[in-house]
Design a protein around this motif. Structure first.
Motif, short mmCIF file in Angstrom:
data_model
loop_
_atom_site.label_atom_id
_atom_site.label_comp_id
_atom_site.label_asym_id
_atom_site.label_seq_id
_atom_site.Cartn_x
_atom_site.Cartn_y
_atom_site.Cartn_z
N VAL A 1 -31.34 -50.94 36.15
CA VAL A 1 -29.98 -51.17 36.67
C VAL A 1 -29.50 -49.95 37.46
CG1 VAL A 1 -27.56 -51.44 35.97
CG2 VAL A 1 -29.33 -52.91 34.97
N LEU A 2 -29.74 -48.76 36.95
CA LEU A 2 -29.31 -47.56 37.67
C LEU A 2 -30.01 -47.44 39.02
CD1 LEU A 2 -29.14 -44.94 34.76
CD2 LEU A 2 -27.21 -46.04 35.93
N ALA B 1 -28.56 -50.02 41.36
CA ALA B 1 -27.19 -49.67 41.75
C ALA B 1 -27.16 -48.54 42.78
CB ALA B 1 -26.38 -49.28 40.51
N ARG B 2 -28.31 -47.91 42.98
CA ARG B 2 -28.39 -46.89 44.04
C ARG B 2 -28.99 -47.46 45.31
NH1 ARG B 2 -29.98 -43.56 39.67
NH2 ARG B 2 -28.21 -42.29 39.04
N ARG C 1 -23.10 -54.30 33.20
CA ARG C 1 -21.76 -53.82 33.57
C ARG C 1 -21.40 -52.54 32.81
NH1 ARG C 1 -18.89 -59.78 33.75
NH2 ARG C 1 -19.35 -60.21 35.94
N VAL D 1 -23.27 -49.53 34.33
CA VAL D 1 -22.67 -49.06 35.58
C VAL D 1 -21.32 -48.40 35.32
CG1 VAL D 1 -21.68 -49.85 37.78
CG2 VAL D 1 -23.95 -50.64 37.06
N GLU D 2 -20.56 -48.97 34.38
CA GLU D 2 -19.25 -48.41 34.04
C GLU D 2 -19.40 -47.00 33.46
OE1 GLU D 2 -17.00 -51.20 31.69
OE2 GLU D 2 -15.69 -49.60 30.96
N GLY E 1 -19.79 -45.82 38.08
CA GLY E 1 -19.64 -46.71 39.23
C GLY E 1 -19.69 -45.96 40.55
N LEU F 1 -22.83 -44.43 42.55
CA LEU F 1 -23.51 -45.72 42.67
C LEU F 1 -22.87 -46.51 43.82
CD1 LEU F 1 -23.81 -46.58 38.86
CD2 LEU F 1 -25.41 -45.33 40.33
N ASP G 1 -19.11 -50.96 41.68
CA ASP G 1 -18.51 -50.79 40.35
C ASP G 1 -18.97 -51.91 39.42
OD1 ASP G 1 -17.05 -48.44 40.76
OD2 ASP G 1 -15.46 -49.56 41.80
N ALA G 2 -18.69 -51.73 38.13
CA ALA G 2 -19.15 -52.68 37.11
C ALA G 2 -18.66 -54.10 37.37
CB ALA G 2 -18.69 -52.20 35.74
N ILE H 1 -20.63 -56.67 39.53
CA ILE H 1 -21.88 -57.30 39.08
C ILE H 1 -21.60 -58.77 38.78
CG2 ILE H 1 -23.68 -57.33 37.32
CD1 ILE H 1 -23.33 -54.30 37.06
#
Ligand SMILES: NC(=O)C1=CN([C@@H]2O[C@H](COP(=O)(O)OP(=O)(O)OC[C@H]3O[C@@H](n4cnc5c(N)ncnc54)[C@H](OP(=O)(O)O)[C@@H]3O)[C@@H](O)[C@H]2O)C=CC1
Ligand SMILES: Cc1cn([C@H]2C[C@H](O)[C@@H](COP(=O)(O)OP(=O)(O)O[C@H]3O[C@@H](C)C(=O)[C@@H](O)[C@H]3O)O2)c(=O)[nH]c1=O
Ligand SMILES: [Mg+2]
Length: 298
Positions: A162-163, A166-167, A228, A231-232, A236, A241, A244-245, A248
């Motif tokens: 996920v990380l 998110a990038r 979520r 990311v939170e 975010g 990233l 934000d959460a 998603i």
């Protein structure tokens, strides 16, 4: 006559190296020291180490890949544990092994208990179940912990995925109809050590006694809910990233086709473990916060 750990470089193996070290002399092996697809090598290793306890953290964990590579999944997840169990039965050692929520079909509405019927939906799930069965049939003293959704600082897992996404991407869609408990590798390792201490490194188990326990953190949620929260807690957009959460998107599994089928309900009732070992299963979130702090500090 100490502890022999297999799979030392995996998520769980890494944490077990730390958690088991104070209990007894520890011999920790990775792929370089022993290939689990080689039963003869396993037997030689156990005969040389003469452990009182064998802890097997090695496994074939690529769930989708297993669908087209059943032979390897079976060799590592079913055959190797069976061979280890035979070695343990012959020498009187205790075998500790790990299994998965994916042995269930996920159709139950309440959390699963250890006595519920199993019905794996994937090659990975069937191979892990066969591993459990081989251990039970061996006559070895054994502890099998069924856990779920493992994450940790060392190795690949959903948090890292996920990380990364998110990038790389501007948005993310994650299934919201599969529910389970993210479980920190460190928690599994610490509970393993606590159980070993309570059992006097196995001396308190009867001859051939085989126990099965659910071992998962508290506070289950969907994969989407987990994404979520990741990311939170990572901050975010303010944390670098790309979204934000809340951005998603929650989707049904039908919108995220994968080779392997996964259970809708992966929730594991851990009250047997808590009662037998006088333990408390904590929330996974503080562990996630620690993991994120470690990543940032690097
Ligand atoms: N990950 C999860 O979400 C869950 C895991 N589990 C179970 O928990 C246990 C630990 O899992 P986890 O730590 O996450 O798994 P990992 O995939 O992080 O680690 C597994 C380790 O086993 C090693 N391994 C694989 N094949 C062989 C082989 N042929 N010979 C020697 N070593 C091998 C891997 O080495 P290499 O990296 O070189 O392949 C890796 O170091 C497993 O039993 C797993 O089934 C249960 C529920 C959830
Ligand atoms: C990356 C991604 C995944 N997903 C879905 C697919 C899947 O249903 C869920 C989790 O994806 P993963 O590939 O991490 O899941 P998976 O590898 O199946 O995780 C499992 O691993 C094995 C070893 C276990 O034993 C299980 O307990 C469980 O942890 O999220 C999305 O919906 N969107 C995405 O962008
Ligand atoms: Mg995976």
């Amino acid at each position: 006559m100490g502890i022999l750990l297999l799979g030392k470089d995996g998520q769980l193996g890494w944490e077990l190296q730390r958690a088991l070290a104070p209990l007894a002399p520890l011999v920790a092996c990775g792929r370089g020291e022993c290939d689990l697809s080689d039963p003869a090598a396993l037997r030689v290793l156990v005969a040389a180490a003469r452990p009182a306890v064998i802890v097997n953290a090695a496994a074939y964990t690529a769930v989708d890949k297993a669908e087209s590579d059943a032979a390897t999944a079976h060799a590592i997840n079913a055959e190797a544990p069976r061979v280890l169990a035979e070695c343990a039965a012959a020498s009187g050692a205790l075998l500790i092994h790990y299994s998965t929520d994916y042995v269930y079909d996920g159709k139950k509405s309440a959390p699963y208990v250890e006595t519920d019927a199993v019905a794996p939906q994937s090659v990975y799930g069937r191979s892990k179940l066969a591993g459990e069965e081989g251990i039970r049939a061996s006559g070895a003293r054994s502890l099998v912990f069924r856990t779920s959704w493992v994450f940790g600082e060392h190795g690949g897992n959903f948090v890292r995925t996920v990380l990364r996404l998110a990038r790389e991407r501007d948005s993310l869609s994650v299934v919201d109809d599969q529910v389970g408990s993210p479980t920190p590798a460190a928690l599994i390792a610490d509970v393993t050590a606590a159980a070993l201490l309570r059992l006097d490194l196995g001396r308190r188990l009867g001859d051939g006694e085989s126990r099965l326990y659910h071992l998962a953190a508290a506070n289950p949620l969907s994969w989407c809910g987990f994404a979520r929260r990741i990311v939170e807690l990572a901050g975010g957009r303010a944390g670098g990233l790309r979204f934000d959460a809340q951005a998603i998107r929650a989707i049904p599994s039908a919108e995220y086709p994968t080779p392997a089928r996964r259970p809708a309900n992966s929730r594991l009732d851990c009250s047997k473990l808590a009662a037998d070992f006088d333990l408390h299963l904590p929330d996974w979130q503080p562990y996630l916060q620690r993991m994120l702090a470690q990543i940032v500090a690097r």
